[in-house]
Scaffold this motif. Structure first.
Motif, PDB file in Angstrom:
ATOM      1  N   GLU A  84       0.859  -1.172   0.000  1.00 58.67           N
ATOM      2  CA  GLU A  84       0.000   0.000   0.000  1.00 58.67           C
ATOM      3  C   GLU A  84       0.894   1.220   0.000  1.00 58.67           C
ATOM      4  N   LEU A  85       0.666   2.101  -0.946  1.00 61.22           N
ATOM      5  CA  LEU A  85       1.517   3.273  -1.117  1.00 61.22           C
ATOM      6  C   LEU A  85       0.685   4.518  -0.867  1.00 61.22           C
ATOM      7  N   ALA A  86       1.209   5.394  -0.046  1.00 56.18           N
ATOM      8  CA  ALA A  86       0.488   6.609   0.311  1.00 56.18           C
ATOM      9  C   ALA A  86       1.338   7.824   0.002  1.00 56.18           C
ATOM     10  N   ALA A  87       0.678   8.903  -0.411  1.00 60.27           N
ATOM     11  CA  ALA A  87       1.369  10.159  -0.703  1.00 60.27           C
ATOM     12  C   ALA A  87       0.406  11.309  -0.472  1.00 60.27           C
ATOM     13  N   PRO A  88       0.911  12.457  -0.032  1.00 59.08           N
ATOM     14  CA  PRO A  88       0.029  13.625   0.117  1.00 59.08           C
ATOM     15  C   PRO A  88      -0.594  13.992  -1.227  1.00 59.08           C
ATOM     16  N   ARG A  89      -1.871  14.373  -1.193  1.00 59.34           N
ATOM     17  CA  ARG A  89      -2.537  14.798  -2.421  1.00 59.34           C
ATOM     18  C   ARG A  89      -2.057  16.205  -2.781  1.00 59.34           C
ATOM     19  N   ARG A  90      -1.434  16.327  -3.938  1.00 61.21           N
ATOM     20  CA  ARG A  90      -0.835  17.594  -4.350  1.00 61.21           C
ATOM     21  C   ARG A  90      -1.890  18.531  -4.935  1.00 61.21           C
ATOM     22  N   LYS A  91      -1.822  19.788  -4.576  1.00 61.50           N
ATOM     23  CA  LYS A  91      -2.740  20.794  -5.113  1.00 61.50           C
ATOM     24  C   LYS A  91      -2.154  21.337  -6.415  1.00 61.50           C
ATOM     25  N   THR A  92      -2.394  20.602  -7.492  1.00 64.13           N
ATOM     26  CA  THR A  92      -1.894  20.995  -8.804  1.00 64.13           C
ATOM     27  C   THR A  92      -2.879  20.538  -9.872  1.00 64.13           C
ATOM     28  N   GLY A  93      -2.965  21.294 -10.934  1.00 69.18           N
ATOM     29  CA  GLY A  93      -3.773  20.886 -12.074  1.00 69.18           C
ATOM     30  C   GLY A  93      -2.939  20.212 -13.144  1.00 69.18           C
ATOM     31  N   ASN A  94      -1.644  20.088 -12.887  1.00 71.37           N
ATOM     32  CA  ASN A  94      -0.733  19.542 -13.893  1.00 71.37           C
ATOM     33  C   ASN A  94      -0.478  18.061 -13.641  1.00 71.37           C
ATOM     34  N   THR A  95      -1.476  17.268 -13.984  1.00 71.97           N
ATOM     35  CA  THR A  95      -1.395  15.828 -13.772  1.00 71.97           C
ATOM     36  C   THR A  95      -1.690  15.044 -15.050  1.00 71.97           C
ATOM     37  N   HIS A  96      -1.574  15.700 -16.198  1.00 69.86           N
ATOM     38  CA  HIS A  96      -1.808  15.026 -17.474  1.00 69.86           C
ATOM     39  C   HIS A  96      -0.746  13.943 -17.676  1.00 69.86           C
ATOM     40  N   GLY A  97      -1.192  12.723 -17.941  1.00 73.29           N
ATOM     41  CA  GLY A  97      -0.252  11.642 -18.217  1.00 73.29           C
ATOM     42  C   GLY A  97       0.228  10.879 -16.999  1.00 73.29           C
ATOM     43  N   THR A  98      -0.397  11.095 -15.845  1.00 72.71           N
ATOM     44  CA  THR A  98       0.081  10.400 -14.644  1.00 72.71           C
ATOM     45  C   THR A  98      -0.066   8.878 -14.768  1.00 72.71           C
ATOM     46  N   GLY A  99      -1.200   8.425 -15.303  1.00 68.08           N
ATOM     47  CA  GLY A  99      -1.411   6.986 -15.435  1.00 68.08           C
ATOM     48  C   GLY A  99      -0.437   6.356 -16.409  1.00 68.08           C
ATOM     49  N   CYS A 100      -0.216   7.009 -17.541  1.00 64.48           N
ATOM     50  CA  CYS A 100       0.750   6.518 -18.528  1.00 64.48           C
ATOM     51  C   CYS A 100       2.149   6.463 -17.922  1.00 64.48           C
ATOM     52  N   THR A 101       2.497   7.527 -17.207  1.00 64.72           N
ATOM     53  CA  THR A 101       3.830   7.622 -16.622  1.00 64.72           C
ATOM     54  C   THR A 101       4.047   6.532 -15.587  1.00 64.72           C
ATOM     55  N   LEU A 102       3.066   6.302 -14.723  1.00 63.29           N
ATOM     56  CA  LEU A 102       3.222   5.285 -13.686  1.00 63.29           C
ATOM     57  C   LEU A 102       3.353   3.892 -14.291  1.00 63.29           C
ATOM     58  N   SER A 103       2.498   3.556 -15.232  1.00 63.58           N
ATOM     59  CA  SER A 103       2.535   2.206 -15.810  1.00 63.58           C
ATOM     60  C   SER A 103       3.824   1.965 -16.581  1.00 63.58           C
ATOM     61  N   SER A 104       4.307   2.973 -17.301  1.00 59.44           N
ATOM     62  CA  SER A 104       5.561   2.795 -18.046  1.00 59.44           C
ATOM     63  C   SER A 104       6.759   2.752 -17.102  1.00 59.44           C
ATOM     64  N   ALA A 105       6.671   3.467 -15.977  1.00 57.72           N
ATOM     65  CA  ALA A 105       7.740   3.398 -14.977  1.00 57.72           C
ATOM     66  C   ALA A 105       7.778   2.008 -14.338  1.00 57.72           C
TER      67      ALA A 105
END
Length: 267
Positions: free
Chosen positions: A196-217
């Protein structure tokens, strides 16, 4: 010798998601990225204005060309768009025995659809059983199962188990669409929570491509020979840092991308 990962996905002309994000993430993590393009999108930070599927024979030819020459250690699969493309990719990968990271891309950050309604069942029945790890966000997991979005970690875990029952070896349930100050991702396999991985929720609108980035990483980590748990943990750490640095980029007027190369150059 460089380790090689392959991404099979759509192209994002804005450069923040899809093939472009995948190759950036793989490169940033020290893995050589090869690519098979399944669709071309006219896309920026605000909208997807056109989608053109690549002919099936060309998709097959790309896969055959890469796997026939390159020693691909892991594959990430993203946008597939239609049932025919899903069947085409599955057939072309028939002889591949390495790990596969399946990101069930359905909707762009702008809200535009990237997977046809009639393709959801095909993705579930044809490709999920081939996945070493499936990486859905909460709406994607719910749509694959015909359920409502998970509302808490208990429901997230239960839906992860249900997707394992569909055939995935493991499922990473991503909590980015949930609420609360802490974002939780849960990796399950069979009836076991592996991480289980936890991280603070960031207040940013710049999250385009997060799913692609995580899966490719994750695919990059698997290509390096990491265990699945370590690959997920390292990918999560990389993505969180890329999100933290995203506001430095100032790309476009909508949902901007994360900063894939944050370890190497400041924005």
């Amino acid at each position: 010798m460089a380790q090689i990962a392959l991404t099979i996905a759509g192209s994002d002309s804005g450069g923040g998601a899809g093939i472009q994000a995948d190759l950036k993430a793989m490169s940033a993590l020290g893995v050589y990225g090869a690519s098979v393009i399944t669709a071309v999108t006219a896309q920026n930070t605000q909208a997807v204005t056109a989608v053109h599927g690549i002919p099936l024979d060309v998709i097959s030819a790309q896969i055959e060309a890469v796997l026939g020459d390159l020693d691909v250690k892991a594959i990430k699969i993203g946008m597939l768009a239609t049932p025919d493309i899903i069947h085409c990719v599955a057939a072309a990968l028939e002889g591949y025995s390495g790990p596969i990271v399946l990101d069930p891309v359905m909707v762009a950050k702008s809200g535009d659809a990237l997977l046809a309604d009639n393709a959801v069942a095909t993705l579930r029945d044809v490709l999920i059983p081939r996945a070493t790890v499936l990486t859905p966000n909460l709406p994607e997991a719910a749509r694959l199962l015909g359920l409502s979005d998970a509302q808490d970690r208990t429901q997230m875990t239960a839906q992860g188990y249900a997707l394992c029952d569909v055939g995935a070896q493991a499922v990473l349930m991503k909590g980015g669409h949930a609420t609360g100050d802490i974002c939780h991702d849960i990796l399950v396999s069979g009836e076991e929570v592996r991480a289980e991985l936890a991280a603070p929720r960031r207040k940013t609108g710049n999250t385009h491509g997060t799913g692609c980035t995580l899966s490719s990483a994750i695919a990059a980590g698997l290509a390096k020979g990491f265990t699945l748990t370590k690959a997920v943990q390292e990918a999560h750490r990389y993505l969180q840092a890329a999100i933290c640095a995203a506001d430095e980029l100032h790309i476009g007027n909508g949902h901007g991308p994360v900063h894939h190369f944050h370890p190497f150059w400041p924005a």
